[in-house]
Write a protein that holds these residues in place. Sequence first.
Motif, PDB file in Angstrom:
ATOM      1  N   ASP D 135       0.810  -1.219   0.000  1.00  0.00           N
ATOM      2  CA  ASP D 135       0.000   0.000   0.000  1.00  0.00           C
ATOM      3  C   ASP D 135       0.845   1.271   0.000  1.00  0.00           C
ATOM      4  OD1 ASP D 135      -2.162  -1.725   0.280  1.00  0.00           O
ATOM      5  OD2 ASP D 135      -2.100  -1.617   2.463  1.00  0.00           O
ATOM      6  N   LEU D 136       2.139   1.117   0.151  1.00  0.00           N
ATOM      7  CA  LEU D 136       2.963   2.300   0.396  1.00  0.00           C
ATOM      8  C   LEU D 136       3.408   3.071  -0.848  1.00  0.00           C
ATOM      9  CD1 LEU D 136       4.999   0.949   3.427  1.00  0.00           C
ATOM     10  CD2 LEU D 136       3.540   2.982   3.434  1.00  0.00           C
ATOM     11  N   PRO D 137       3.738   2.418  -1.948  1.00  0.00           N
ATOM     12  CA  PRO D 137       4.228   3.204  -3.089  1.00  0.00           C
ATOM     13  C   PRO D 137       3.226   4.288  -3.490  1.00  0.00           C
ATOM     14  CG  PRO D 137       4.645   0.881  -3.470  1.00  0.00           C
ATOM     15  CD  PRO D 137       3.791   0.977  -2.238  1.00  0.00           C
ATOM     16  N   GLY D 138       3.710   5.513  -3.498  1.00  0.00           N
ATOM     17  CA  GLY D 138       2.869   6.624  -3.882  1.00  0.00           C
ATOM     18  C   GLY D 138       1.971   7.179  -2.792  1.00  0.00           C
ATOM     19  N   ALA D 139       2.005   6.555  -1.626  1.00  0.00           N
ATOM     20  CA  ALA D 139       1.139   7.033  -0.539  1.00  0.00           C
ATOM     21  C   ALA D 139       1.477   8.477  -0.186  1.00  0.00           C
ATOM     22  CB  ALA D 139       1.294   6.137   0.683  1.00  0.00           C
ATOM     23  N   GLU D 140       0.461   9.263   0.097  1.00  0.00           N
ATOM     24  CA  GLU D 140       0.689  10.679   0.405  1.00  0.00           C
ATOM     25  C   GLU D 140       0.567  10.986   1.883  1.00  0.00           C
ATOM     26  OE1 GLU D 140      -1.894  12.837  -2.173  1.00  0.00           O
ATOM     27  OE2 GLU D 140      -0.702  12.362  -3.960  1.00  0.00           O
ATOM     28  N   LEU D 141      -0.123  10.130   2.615  1.00  0.00           N
ATOM     29  CA  LEU D 141      -0.226  10.309   4.068  1.00  0.00           C
ATOM     30  C   LEU D 141       0.032   8.951   4.717  1.00  0.00           C
ATOM     31  CD1 LEU D 141      -0.772  11.844   6.644  1.00  0.00           C
ATOM     32  CD2 LEU D 141      -3.224  11.564   6.268  1.00  0.00           C
ATOM     33  N   ILE D 142       1.174   8.881   5.357  1.00  0.00           N
ATOM     34  CA  ILE D 142       1.630   7.614   5.934  1.00  0.00           C
ATOM     35  C   ILE D 142       1.633   7.734   7.446  1.00  0.00           C
ATOM     36  CG2 ILE D 142       3.627   6.080   6.162  1.00  0.00           C
ATOM     37  CD1 ILE D 142       4.384   6.978   3.273  1.00  0.00           C
ATOM     38  N   ALA D 143       1.063   6.737   8.114  1.00  0.00           N
ATOM     39  CA  ALA D 143       1.051   6.717   9.581  1.00  0.00           C
ATOM     40  C   ALA D 143       1.974   5.608  10.043  1.00  0.00           C
ATOM     41  CB  ALA D 143      -0.370   6.486  10.083  1.00  0.00           C
ATOM     42  N   ALA D 144       3.140   5.992  10.534  1.00  0.00           N
ATOM     43  CA  ALA D 144       4.100   4.985  10.990  1.00  0.00           C
ATOM     44  C   ALA D 144       3.553   4.269  12.212  1.00  0.00           C
ATOM     45  CB  ALA D 144       5.448   5.640  11.300  1.00  0.00           C
ATOM     46  N   GLY D 145       3.676   2.954  12.231  1.00  0.00           N
ATOM     47  CA  GLY D 145       3.107   2.150  13.311  1.00  0.00           C
ATOM     48  C   GLY D 145       3.757   2.425  14.660  1.00  0.00           C
ATOM     49  N   GLY D 146       3.027   2.154  15.724  1.00  0.00           N
ATOM     50  CA  GLY D 146       3.528   2.370  17.079  1.00  0.00           C
ATOM     51  C   GLY D 146       4.538   1.313  17.481  1.00  0.00           C
ATOM     52  N   CYS D 147       5.382   1.655  18.430  1.00  0.00           N
ATOM     53  CA  CYS D 147       6.496   0.776  18.780  1.00  0.00           C
ATOM     54  C   CYS D 147       6.036  -0.557  19.353  1.00  0.00           C
ATOM     55  CB  CYS D 147       7.438   1.475  19.747  1.00  0.00           C
ATOM     56  SG  CYS D 147       6.630   2.244  21.165  1.00  0.00           S
ATOM     57  N   ASN D 148       5.151  -0.523  20.347  1.00  0.00           N
ATOM     58  CA  ASN D 148       4.728  -1.778  20.962  1.00  0.00           C
ATOM     59  C   ASN D 148       3.905  -2.613  19.995  1.00  0.00           C
ATOM     60  OD1 ASN D 148       5.971  -1.035  23.373  1.00  0.00           O
ATOM     61  ND2 ASN D 148       4.162   0.065  24.063  1.00  0.00           N
ATOM     62  N   ALA D 149       3.111  -1.926  19.184  1.00  0.00           N
ATOM     63  CA  ALA D 149       2.338  -2.644  18.172  1.00  0.00           C
ATOM     64  C   ALA D 149       3.273  -3.303  17.164  1.00  0.00           C
ATOM     65  CB  ALA D 149       1.383  -1.689  17.472  1.00  0.00           C
ATOM     66  N   THR D 150       4.290  -2.594  16.757  1.00  0.00           N
ATOM     67  CA  THR D 150       5.241  -3.142  15.788  1.00  0.00           C
ATOM     68  C   THR D 150       5.922  -4.388  16.341  1.00  0.00           C
ATOM     69  OG1 THR D 150       5.623  -1.004  14.745  1.00  0.00           O
ATOM     70  CG2 THR D 150       7.371  -2.652  14.523  1.00  0.00           C
ATOM     71  N   ALA D 151       6.411  -4.300  17.574  1.00  0.00           N
ATOM     72  CA  ALA D 151       7.074  -5.462  18.170  1.00  0.00           C
ATOM     73  C   ALA D 151       6.115  -6.647  18.245  1.00  0.00           C
ATOM     74  CB  ALA D 151       7.599  -5.111  19.561  1.00  0.00           C
ATOM     75  N   THR D 152       4.893  -6.383  18.629  1.00  0.00           N
ATOM     76  CA  THR D 152       3.919  -7.466  18.784  1.00  0.00           C
ATOM     77  C   THR D 152       3.518  -8.064  17.441  1.00  0.00           C
ATOM     78  OG1 THR D 152       3.075  -6.368  20.764  1.00  0.00           O
ATOM     79  CG2 THR D 152       1.663  -8.055  19.747  1.00  0.00           C
TER      80      THR D 152
END
Lengths: 344, 344, 344, 344
Positions: D135-152
């Motif tokens: 979903d990322l190529p060309g995306a104009e508004l990106i919400a980077a995931g949270g740290c604990n969520a990413t680890a999990t």
Amino acid sequence: MSTLTATVVGASGFTGGELLRLLAGHPKFEIAQATSRQYERKTIGRVHPNLRGVDLRFSAPDDLESVDVLFAATPHGVSMDHIDAFQEAADTIVDLSADFRLDSEGQYDEWYDGHTRPEFLSESVYALPELTREDLPGAELIAAGGCNATATILGLLPLFEDGILDGTEQTIVDVKVGSSEGGAGGGTASSHAERSGVVRPYAPAGHRHEAEIEQFLGPVSFTAHAVDMIRGASATCHIFPNDPVTKRDLWGAYREQYDEEPFVRTVAGGGVYRYPEPKAVAGTNYAEVGFELDPSNKRIIVFSAIDNMMKGSAGQAIHAANIALGFEETAGLAFQGLHPVGAP
Amino acid sequence: MSTLTATVVGASGFTGGELLRLLAGHPKFEIAQATSRQYERKTIGRVHPNLRGVDLRFSAPDDLESVDVLFAATPHGVSMDHIDAFQEAADTIVDLSADFRLDSEGQYDEWYDGHTRPEFLSESVYALPELTREDLPGAELIAAGGCNATATILGLLPLFEDGILDGTEQTIVDVKVGSSEGGAGGGTASSHAERSGVVRPYAPAGHRHEAEIEQFLGPVSFTAHAVDMIRGASATCHIFPNDPVTKRDLWGAYREQYDEEPFVRTVAGGGVYRYPEPKAVAGTNYAEVGFELDPSNKRIIVFSAIDNMMKGSAGQAIHAANIALGFEETAGLAFQGLHPVGAP
Amino acid sequence: MSTLTATVVGASGFTGGELLRLLAGHPKFEIAQATSRQYERKTIGRVHPNLRGVDLRFSAPDDLESVDVLFAATPHGVSMDHIDAFQEAADTIVDLSADFRLDSEGQYDEWYDGHTRPEFLSESVYALPELTREDLPGAELIAAGGCNATATILGLLPLFEDGILDGTEQTIVDVKVGSSEGGAGGGTASSHAERSGVVRPYAPAGHRHEAEIEQFLGPVSFTAHAVDMIRGASATCHIFPNDPVTKRDLWGAYREQYDEEPFVRTVAGGGVYRYPEPKAVAGTNYAEVGFELDPSNKRIIVFSAIDNMMKGSAGQAIHAANIALGFEETAGLAFQGLHPVGAP
Amino acid sequence: MSTLTATVVGASGFTGGELLRLLAGHPKFEIAQATSRQYERKTIGRVHPNLRGVDLRFSAPDDLESVDVLFAATPHGVSMDHIDAFQEAADTIVDLSADFRLDSEGQYDEWYDGHTRPEFLSESVYALPELTREDLPGAELIAAGGCNATATILGLLPLFEDGILDGTEQTIVDVKVGSSEGGAGGGTASSHAERSGVVRPYAPAGHRHEAEIEQFLGPVSFTAHAVDMIRGASATCHIFPNDPVTKRDLWGAYREQYDEEPFVRTVAGGGVYRYPEPKAVAGTNYAEVGFELDPSNKRIIVFSAIDNMMKGSAGQAIHAANIALGFEETAGLAFQGLHPVGAP
């Protein structure tokens, strides 16, 4: 220029691992061999978990491949015994031990036990590039400077170069170092339960790095303390100059010495970190220096901070190799440290 | 003798909490009041989790009960403004701030800003019992010595008493301290992320504790560094005596001074902890001192270690109160520290 | 009652040293002997720097004096081999190893390797006084409970006693422990440079302390992690009860269980330390327990915190000895921890 | 392609500083602006001492220059209020806060307080590249995931993708995090003296990152603990699968998922670091995952470790921007961590 091949001898130790990390990210070097007798055939990531993503295995130190550069990260005394094999394997040798740092057998015998190959002492080039840069191009045997000596010399050098000091003054160097100075392995004294949280004096007098400092600057009164960090050497020099000195004099001396140096930062900050701080340079080849005047005691206080494994060892070695081999000085070393960061 | 009642003013701070801990375990004192404006009516365990088992609540500092002893653990400048109220509330006052440590208004003004009640400066007794024990019995206003001054004076005292030093020598004091010296509260500089793992010089020159040291011993060149521990002050003194001195001389001086002292241990150990170590005395009122000779630099290196919140503050205050009130000196203070222990 | 004599076997280890500290400050015990083969004739302060002020030397473990109580702080497997000598030397034996904690040879063989004296397994009394207090008076062979088991059992016990749990529920125990659990000695994994700052899973499954927990409560899913502290065990239990439960139910269960217990504090604090915190009990025999509800997942989260060397070992042993011998339960153990304190 | 210009809004915070560090070393980006109202006109090195060598000053956030990419490292709630200004200034926006991570206003309101611009929730792309790469190529508004969520999520993803889990199982996530998660600033709870050495439960239930985990995987029982490190998030997942599973199944699932991923390492090591270790990835964009089976409890234990400020925040943001803009995924992120290293 294409890449050069490099071998790390003693690659399972702390500085050996640091060399592997730097070489793996260096644009001009390719790792040919990483030797470790204890971990032969194991992946380097088993010992250095930061390098779990690097596909390389330790090999025995007995069969050295022919390479362009050999970095020796072995304990003191090993390189002198293997120097012939090293020279057979590589044109350029960078030794990280104390074996070839001093100029003469007499000096060596004063601080260490009998040198087996003293004829190399006058041939080798001491590598603290800020001090010996002009001797490095083309050097074939390079002795990377010791961590505590590097921190101390970088702090004091501008004062000597500028003539503020001439070696007749009382200079006290009170150093605080991290546990990586003790190397991998560890016995009771370096166990986590015993070593955490200490302010532990060691070698209160007679530290061997005094030899390197004296060789270039003159005698100092040196004392080291182990404190609770892993990487880092922070030197506080208390100096009583013969003649009055102003802050403007000091600024002049440090600017003159370091403004063009790629790896030395003179710190005059406000904010939380007003003075050199080992945390700020951890993992990098940068050194920080700074100073303060104590008018009521006619004292100069100089602070310097390095990562003992980088600017005080592996980084210094790569920096020296870059110069010796004609690469850009900062090749593979131009990355910054972390903030915030703990006791790195 | 039955127990005496005691109040702690400023009981929510670090040293206030330490006084509560000591008084709660003291056989001769009963806590009457623990004041805190911010935490009025809250249990002391809410602020000091170690005391969650002690049934006591903070009260406002405005209505001081009549007690036998009042301990003031307030920031510098508060006690001088409330000294009348303190004296009305208690016969014996032990102040832990710097307000009454110096002898004269002149000294005070040199290091601090204008004293509002300078007439008390000559009345108060400086409490470092190893130095001023004979002045303490019956004292009504006691000023507990500062942490860095205590560590320094205890290290140097035997040399002055023995005549090895007379104050004309160059003496450098390089101190390493924990974060509790900054007190409760904390801003950016003392946040965990910034403060962890530092070797941070602060007050490189002109530290106010120099005033206390000079008052008793003579001038020293003093520099402090924050390192990664919470409790602890470790002083390394680099001294260049006018005349040659032997290790036997030093042993004589330290034994003479401290062999009968209940809270000072001269360390000459083998093993992991060969020198004074703040970890070994953390949480206790003990001080450790030790020394080494550096013949090639004609230097004496003296090490001393205390818990800044105990021997350097609350423990010292209780020790002084014990003497002032005729209790056994070690009452409530005769417990040992921990091993192993981290950065306590 | 006059004092009783006590011997510590294995006195140079961490828990041995902790026993010496506690016995030295205990009003009812006098240390007769502290054994260590490695440090025979050395002062105990050489190994345990906190005890440099205590005048006592290690003796060989071969010639045990006749004493009232013998504390064995030896590695697992040693006490079973020396139980006859221990019983010849003392009427009461308190063993801190796992040798006598389980009830039957079958249980033992499931978790450990063959027991050499299984006939003692049914004789010994497991000492977690909050659980087995009534079995302790007069006991002659006491097996002090393990640290992780103690933290877990104390956290869960009220739920079982109250009937909120019956052992059929899913219970996950996620424990975080300090480096002292590994004992003195060291090795690469426990060196300061490697062990600092880790979150290192160990024994993700099959930890031997599960055996003790199951023996009293029922099966749990247990995983331990090493984190950067020296002392401390913190257990987080995630429990999915069969029937809905309210916070009021939980408060009822914990109050009923622990309100009269001298060494267990149910924490419901505001402030910085809202939940059980190992720092708050470091160096003491106190345990803290607390809980929270997760309504959306129908989960109870229980927290408990102890000092693994105290409530989880040496303190528990002294507590049990106090009960066994008819002393006041809290004798020699009624002191509070420190605040602030680091990674103790 | 020539370099693109980038702005960091909120550049004096921890993640803002980390973005500056990464952008300064990135071959494709040039920093145009680093905003901070508090430190306007100060050098970035005053706040981030690791960047003392970078010549850049903070500017006010009011006048945003026109750039290619804008990274917003502001507290939750700020980006939604400034989204129009951000979009006017840049074509691509990467937001590191929680403002645009959830898909719908309903979800947002369940975990946070009212969203001011809910229309962007469906437009934004959640960036955990291992999960949402396409979903990322060309995306104009990106919400980077949270740290604990990413680890999990990284720990559990292979089990869901492989079908070993389907979201109906009991899954407990017990997380241990460093103090940098709290951000710059600090107060009493995050002061060095209070925060050092803790095992401090926080948000035992109802942690907001559950929302992100549920959005992609399904419900989990999540509890976080603060431990003594600065960087790092380590998640231990205790999972009770509906059907029996073998280690071979697990290896299959993790290899399938991650063998081609540039930033995820499946750890199966021997040696000191057998499981994922936050120290081993500190300062880097790498994640480590690993697992173990507990046959007696029919439990899978999954471990994952990241640097919360890198893979859990700034590194993730750069990684996502690389993909969005068509750069090589690893550009500017392909460096290794340190060994040894403390509590980084």
